[in-house]
Design a protein around this motif. Structure first.
Motif, PDB file in Angstrom:
ATOM      1  N   GLY A 208       0.821  -1.510  -0.119  1.00  0.00           N
ATOM      2  CA  GLY A 208       0.106   0.223  -0.212  1.00  0.00           C
ATOM      3  C   GLY A 208       0.794   1.044   0.009  1.00  0.00           C
ATOM      4  O   GLY A 208       0.427   2.175  -0.435  1.00  0.00           O
ATOM      5  N   LYS A 209       1.651   1.127   0.965  1.00  0.00           N
ATOM      6  CA  LYS A 209       3.039   1.824   0.694  1.00  0.00           C
ATOM      7  C   LYS A 209       3.397   2.385  -0.673  1.00  0.00           C
ATOM      8  O   LYS A 209       3.299   3.951  -1.256  1.00  0.00           O
ATOM      9  CB  LYS A 209       4.048   1.514   1.876  1.00  0.00           C
ATOM     10  CG  LYS A 209       3.248   2.105   3.359  1.00  0.00           C
ATOM     11  CD  LYS A 209       4.839   1.545   4.423  1.00  0.00           C
ATOM     12  CE  LYS A 209       6.098   2.564   4.344  1.00  0.00           C
ATOM     13  NZ  LYS A 209       6.974   2.421   5.334  1.00  0.00           N
ATOM     14  N   GLN A 210       3.863   1.544  -1.062  1.00  0.00           N
ATOM     15  CA  GLN A 210       4.339   1.461  -2.587  1.00  0.00           C
ATOM     16  C   GLN A 210       3.680   2.318  -4.021  1.00  0.00           C
ATOM     17  O   GLN A 210       3.997   2.772  -4.514  1.00  0.00           O
ATOM     18  CB  GLN A 210       4.955   0.043  -3.035  1.00  0.00           C
ATOM     19  CG  GLN A 210       5.829  -0.464  -2.542  1.00  0.00           C
ATOM     20  CD  GLN A 210       6.833   0.838  -2.270  1.00  0.00           C
ATOM     21  OE1 GLN A 210       7.723   1.111  -3.433  1.00  0.00           O
ATOM     22  NE2 GLN A 210       8.217   0.868  -1.053  1.00  0.00           N
ATOM     23  N   GLY A 218       7.700   9.257  -6.815  1.00  0.00           N
ATOM     24  CA  GLY A 218       7.825   8.316  -6.183  1.00  0.00           C
ATOM     25  C   GLY A 218       9.066   9.429  -5.533  1.00  0.00           C
ATOM     26  O   GLY A 218       8.579  10.210  -5.583  1.00  0.00           O
ATOM     27  N   ILE A 219       9.247   8.543  -4.489  1.00  0.00           N
ATOM     28  CA  ILE A 219      10.296   8.739  -3.319  1.00  0.00           C
ATOM     29  C   ILE A 219      11.888   8.514  -3.334  1.00  0.00           C
ATOM     30  O   ILE A 219      11.769   7.474  -3.106  1.00  0.00           O
ATOM     31  CB  ILE A 219       9.795   9.328  -1.689  1.00  0.00           C
ATOM     32  CG1 ILE A 219       8.016   9.418  -1.550  1.00  0.00           C
ATOM     33  CG2 ILE A 219      10.482   9.786  -1.259  1.00  0.00           C
ATOM     34  CD1 ILE A 219       7.496   9.188  -0.224  1.00  0.00           C
ATOM     35  N   PRO A 220      12.914   9.028  -4.274  1.00  0.00           N
ATOM     36  CA  PRO A 220      14.126   8.821  -4.163  1.00  0.00           C
ATOM     37  C   PRO A 220      14.162   7.776  -2.583  1.00  0.00           C
ATOM     38  O   PRO A 220      15.679   7.161  -3.549  1.00  0.00           O
ATOM     39  CB  PRO A 220      15.154   9.948  -4.210  1.00  0.00           C
ATOM     40  CG  PRO A 220      13.418  11.097  -5.432  1.00  0.00           C
ATOM     41  CD  PRO A 220      11.815  10.337  -4.370  1.00  0.00           C
ATOM     42  N   PRO A 258      10.688  17.135  -7.988  1.00  0.00           N
ATOM     43  CA  PRO A 258      12.371  16.660  -8.903  1.00  0.00           C
ATOM     44  C   PRO A 258      11.798  17.838  -9.696  1.00  0.00           C
ATOM     45  O   PRO A 258      13.017  17.430 -10.392  1.00  0.00           O
ATOM     46  CB  PRO A 258      10.721  15.773 -10.161  1.00  0.00           C
ATOM     47  CG  PRO A 258       9.889  16.496 -10.183  1.00  0.00           C
ATOM     48  CD  PRO A 258       9.660  16.322  -8.999  1.00  0.00           C
ATOM     49  N   THR A 259      11.951  19.298  -8.706  1.00  0.00           N
ATOM     50  CA  THR A 259      12.850  20.312 -10.204  1.00  0.00           C
ATOM     51  C   THR A 259      13.808  20.597  -8.244  1.00  0.00           C
ATOM     52  O   THR A 259      12.967  20.422  -6.830  1.00  0.00           O
ATOM     53  CB  THR A 259      11.450  21.680  -9.942  1.00  0.00           C
ATOM     54  OG1 THR A 259      10.630  21.660  -9.235  1.00  0.00           O
ATOM     55  CG2 THR A 259      11.409  20.382 -11.193  1.00  0.00           C
ATOM     56  N   VAL A 260      14.134  22.057  -8.885  1.00  0.00           N
ATOM     57  CA  VAL A 260      15.015  22.565  -7.570  1.00  0.00           C
ATOM     58  C   VAL A 260      14.042  23.769  -7.229  1.00  0.00           C
ATOM     59  O   VAL A 260      12.607  24.159  -7.675  1.00  0.00           O
ATOM     60  CB  VAL A 260      16.075  23.798  -8.037  1.00  0.00           C
ATOM     61  CG1 VAL A 260      17.694  22.182  -8.448  1.00  0.00           C
ATOM     62  CG2 VAL A 260      16.272  24.371  -9.206  1.00  0.00           C
TER      63      VAL A 260
END
Length: 260
Positions: A208-210, A218-220, A258-260
């Motif tokens: 479930g977490k995935q 996504g969480i790197p 995913p950005t600065v």
């Protein structure tokens, strides 16, 4: 070299202080020697020793006024104000599912508590020429999920912009204003969500977490943040050790955005 945060004896108000990130902030501040008042809609099941709890609904003007009055009556003011309270009860279904009542509800949960409490408690901070305010925003302000978080994300974006504007106004008078922007945090509510997703999809809790992490792109780091990690960041930011930091937003999301 000692890394004493130099917070002992300071007075702090934490909103949303009985669960999740708020409860972790309360504990971290108490551990640092801070006198803490915490507020939420109901008293905690397991109160932290020495903490003064004020049951109130700060999403309403009346509730915010009640909390502010409690602070002024007990202490005359605060040195630290951490606006954690927030969340979303909006239904899924995109923009069409959000009527005016839903929009106002999200603003009242995520923007107005901070605005009202800051307005009530800032004068005493300005009078003493010192204080720190932290607004807990969200990466949803730059990474909204249109299916379910449009109004929540917009309210958090408003909170971050308000925080920046306030910092420009009051930092020259000795009051620092910051915002902290968490990603997905493994709070009680997040655990319940992952368990619900797991049940719906026929997998286990980790599965479930995935699924949730994939929905965020996504969480790197491979996991959500823990409430204690967010609380540790906030505790550092309100301390004199962070005395040159004001007007900035601090992201704690495991690399999700995913950005600065």
């Amino acid at each position: 070299m000692s890394f004493d945060l130099q917070l002992r004896g300071q007075r702090a108000l934490v909103t949303g202080g009985t669960k999740g990130v708020g409860a972790a902030v309360v504990q971290a501040l108490v551990d640092a020697g801070v006198q803490v008042m915490a507020t939420a809609r109901s008293a905690p099941a397991h109160p932290i020793g020495g903490v003064l709890y004020v049951p109130a609904d700060v999403s309403t003007a009346e509730g915010a006024a009640e909390v502010a009055q409690a602070v002024l009556t007990h202490w005359g003011g605060v040195d630290i104000l951490v606006n954690v309270v927030g969340g979303s009860s909006a239904p899924g279904g995109g923009f069409a599912a959000l009527d005016d009542a839903q929009w106002f509800n999200e603003l009242n949960q995520n923007l107005m508590p901070a605005v009202r409490l800051d307005r009530a408690l800032l004068p005493a901070m300005l009078a003493q020429g010192a204080g720190v305010i932290v607004h807990v925003s969200s990466i949803q302000r730059v990474l909204p999920l249109p299916e379910s978080t449009t109004a929540y994300a917009a309210a958090k974006a408003a909170l971050s912009t308000y925080s920046k504007a306030l910092s420009k106004e009051v930092t020259p008078q000795g009051v620092r204003v910051l915002s902290v922007s968490p990603g997905w945090v493994e709070t009680e509510a997040a655990v319940a969500l992952a368990e619900r997703v797991a049940t719906q999809t026929g997998t286990d809790y980790e599965g479930g977490k995935q699924i949730i992490m994939q929905s965020l792109g996504g969480i790197p780091m491979g996991r959500p943040a823990r409430p204690q990690e967010v609380a540790d960041l906030i505790t550092f930011l309100v301390s004199p050790r962070a005395g040159a930091i004001s007007g900035s937003e601090h992201v704690i999301d495991g690399g999700t955005v995913p950005t600065v």
